[in-house]
Design a protein around this motif. Structure first.
Motif, PDB file in Angstrom:
ATOM      1  N   ILE A 152      63.080  41.108  92.337  1.00 41.51           N
ATOM      2  CA  ILE A 152      61.850  41.552  91.680  1.00 41.51           C
ATOM      3  C   ILE A 152      61.689  40.858  90.336  1.00 41.51           C
ATOM      4  CG2 ILE A 152      60.607  43.554  90.788  1.00 41.51           C
ATOM      5  CD1 ILE A 152      62.551  45.185  92.727  1.00 41.51           C
ATOM      6  N   PHE A 153      60.656  40.039  90.252  1.00 41.66           N
ATOM      7  CA  PHE A 153      60.316  39.396  88.990  1.00 41.66           C
ATOM      8  C   PHE A 153      59.208  40.197  88.322  1.00 41.66           C
ATOM      9  CE2 PHE A 153      62.256  35.863  91.231  1.00 41.66           C
ATOM     10  CZ  PHE A 153      62.938  35.187  90.230  1.00 41.66           C
ATOM     11  N   GLU A 154      59.528  40.760  87.159  1.00 39.74           N
ATOM     12  CA  GLU A 154      58.515  41.480  86.388  1.00 39.74           C
ATOM     13  C   GLU A 154      57.823  40.462  85.492  1.00 39.74           C
ATOM     14  OE1 GLU A 154      58.205  45.285  83.310  1.00 39.74           O
ATOM     15  OE2 GLU A 154      60.039  44.955  84.488  1.00 39.74           O
ATOM     16  N   MET A 155      56.594  40.068  85.909  1.00 38.74           N
ATOM     17  CA  MET A 155      55.914  38.939  85.291  1.00 38.74           C
ATOM     18  C   MET A 155      54.800  39.338  84.331  1.00 38.74           C
ATOM     19  SD  MET A 155      57.655  36.544  86.682  1.00 38.74           S
ATOM     20  CE  MET A 155      56.738  35.097  86.172  1.00 38.74           C
ATOM     21  N   GLY A 156      54.423  40.612  84.315  1.00 38.24           N
ATOM     22  CA  GLY A 156      53.350  41.036  83.422  1.00 38.24           C
ATOM     23  C   GLY A 156      52.067  40.285  83.704  1.00 38.24           C
ATOM     24  N   GLY A 157      51.501  39.675  82.670  1.00 35.74           N
ATOM     25  CA  GLY A 157      50.247  38.948  82.820  1.00 35.74           C
ATOM     26  C   GLY A 157      50.443  37.456  82.801  1.00 35.74           C
TER      27      GLY A 157
END
Length: 420
Positions: A152-157
Motif C-alpha cells: 500500500i502506497f499512501e500517495m496523497g495528492g
C-alpha cells in the motif's frame, strides 16, 4: 467518481516512509505491507484500475487468459494455502491508509481512494481478477482461505506524472519464461508438427502471450506421466514430478537432444516415441476428465459457499471444452486427482514395442478407461478424503498412483495382454 473507502481485518501491519519527495504536494509517501484473506478483497476494486497500464484479458466466458493468469487461478483452486508464498500480491495507491486496533485487539485497515487517476490498483490486476474468478466458482473446493499480500502506497495528492511513471515501472517486472525461450529455439517444433490440423491444435500456448488455453508445460506433464523410460512399472510412480514444471521441461529438453543415443546407437528418446501419438494422449486426458466428473464419487467434491459479494455473475457454466476429444467436460477435476489416473495408463504401453523404439497401446485406451474409471475414481476420492480435501497433496503422494496403476494392471492381466 465518488470517493471509495473500505475496511479490512488486518492483524499485523507495517509501514515505512519512502525516501522520495517529488509528489508535488510537499508530503513524503509511505509504503505499508500486510496480509489479508483473499475473500475480503472487495469487488469494487475493479472500478479503480485506471492507474494500471496492464489490464487483464478475458475469454468469452469471462475467464482470464494467458499462461501466467491460468497458473494463478490453478494455485487458488488447488493449493490456496500456498498462494500467499507463490504470489507477489496486489499493489494499491491510496489517498489515505489508517490501521487501528478495535475492541478485543482486532486490527482494522481503512483505505480511501478519491481520484481514479491517482488512486487504485496499480499492479497485481491479474491476481485480483483471479481471486474474483475463483471466489465465485461453484467448483471451488472448501475450505477456501487463501491469503494475499497487499503493498500500500499512501500517495496523497501526488501529481499524475509521478503516478504514471510509478505504474509503468511496477508493471515492467514480467520476465520471459523458459517455455517462451525454448519455443524460439524450436524445441517444440516436433510437437507442433504432430498436432498440426488435429482437433485442439490451436489451443496449445507455446509461449507467453499465446491465446491458447492449454499451456505447453501441461502437455509435457501429460507425456511425462506416461514415460516408462523413467517410470517403468508398479515400483516407480511419477508423483515426484507433480508441480515440477521446470523439472519436466528440463527433462524434455535433455531427452530430445540429437545426440541422445543408447549404446546400440538407436534413438533412445522417450518423448520422441510419444510425440507421434501425442494427440491420442491428449484425447485420453480429456476423456478421463469427462468420465471422472460423471462419477458419483468425484462429480462434486465439496459444494462451495462462496460469498455473494465476491461474485461477478450470478451463475457460472461449469462445462469446459474438451479441446482434443471434442464436447465438454462437465466440471472441474483438479490436477492432483487427474494425474494418478492418467499415469496409470503406463501399464497399457507395450514394453516390447517400447524397447524396439515405438509407442503402442496394449488395449484400446478408451475401452480400457470405461472399464476402469469407476474404480480409479474411488481410489483418488479416498486419497482426497485422507489428505484433508487437498487435491495437490494427492498428486504428490504415491498411494493414488499405485492404486490406479494396479487397477489397470489387473484389467490388462484379465485380458491376457501383459505378455505383449
Amino acid at each position: 467518481m465518488d470517493a471509495f473507502e473500505f475496511h479490512l481485518p488486518v492483524d499485523e501491519y507495517r509501514t515505512l516512509p519512502v525516501p522520495f519527495y517529488g509528489l508535488g504536494d510537499g508530503r513524503q509517501p509511505k509504503l505499508a505491507t500486510c496480509f489479508v484473506r483473499a475473500s475480503e478483497i472487495p469487488d469494487a476494486l475493479k472500478e479503480w484500475m485506471s492507474v494500471n497500464p496492464r489490464i487483464p484479458r478475458f475469454n468469452k466466458k469471462d475467464e482470464l487468459t494467458g499462461s501466467v493468469a491460468r497458473a494463478i487461478v490453478t494455485t487458488l483452486m488447488e493449493e490456496p494455502e500456498k498462494f500467499v508464498i507463490k504470489n507477489q500480491g496486489i499493489y494499491l495507491l491510496t489517498e489515505k491508509a489508517n490501521h487501528t486496533k478495535e475492541t478485543g485487539g482486532q486490527g482494522i485497515l481503512t483505505l480511501r481512494f478519491s481520484d481514479p487517476q491517482r488512486h487504485g490498483l496499480v499492479n497485481g490486476g491479474h491476481t485480483f481478477q483471479a481471486i474474483r474468478q475463483v471466489a465465485e466458482d461453484p467448483d471451488r473446493l472448501e475450505p477456501w482461505e487463501p491469503y494475499v499480500r497487499l503493498h500500500i502506497f499512501e500517495m496523497g495528492g501526488a501529481n499524475s506524472s509521478v503516478i504514471t511513471e510509478m505504474a509503468e515501472g511496477l508493471n515492467r517486472s514480467l520476465q520471459v519464461d523458459n517455455p517462451s525461450l525454448e519455443n524460439l529455439r524450436g524445441t517444440f517444433d516436433e510437437i507442433r508438427n504432430s498436432l498440426q490440423g488435429k482437433l485442439g491444435y490451436e489451443q496449445i500456448a507455446y509461449r507467453q502471450g499465446d491465446s491458447g488455453d492449454v499451456d505447453i508445460q501441461q502437455v509435457l506433464m501429460y507425456m511425462s506421466l506416461l514415460n516408462i523410460k523413467k517410470f517403468p512399472d508398479r515400483k516407480t510412480h511419477p508423483h515426484t514430478i507433480f508441480s515440477q514444471s521446470k523439472v519436466v521441461l528440463d527433462t524434455f529438453i535433455e531427452d530430445i537432444k540429437p545426440d541422445n543415443k543408447s549404446d546400440n546407437k538407436s534413438d533412445d528418446s522417450a518423448f520422441k516415441r510419444m510425440i507421434p501419438h501425442l494427440h491420442e494422449i491428449l484425447v485420453l486426458t480429456d476423456s478421463i476428465q469427462k468420465l471422472a466428473v460423471e462419477q458419483q464419487t468425484l462429480g462434486r467434491l465439496k459444494v462451495s459457499n462462496a460469498k455473494k459479494q465476491n461474485r461477478v455473475r450470478s451463475e457460472k457454466n461449469k462445462n469446459r471444452p474438451a479441446y482434443f476429444a471434442g464436447g465438454v467436460i462437465g466440471g472441474n477435476l483438479p490436477a492432483g486427482l487427474l494425474y494418478p489416473m492418467l499415469a496409470a495408463f503406463r501399464a497399457n504401453i507395450s514394453p516390447k514395442a517400447w524397447n524396439e523404439g515405438r509407442f503402442e497401446w496394449l488395449a484400446e485406451p478408451q475401452d480400457l478407461l470405461k472399464a476402469t474409471i469407476e474404480e480409479m475414481a474411488q481410489i483418488v476420492r479416498q486419497e482426497y478424503d485422507d489428505n484433508k480435501s487437498k487435491p495437490a497433496e494427492v498428486g504428490r503422494k504415491e498411494a493414488a498412483y499405485r492404486g490406479c496403476y494396479g487397477v489397470l494392471f489387473v484389467e490388462l492381466a484379465q485380458r491376457n495382454l501383459l505378455a505383449n
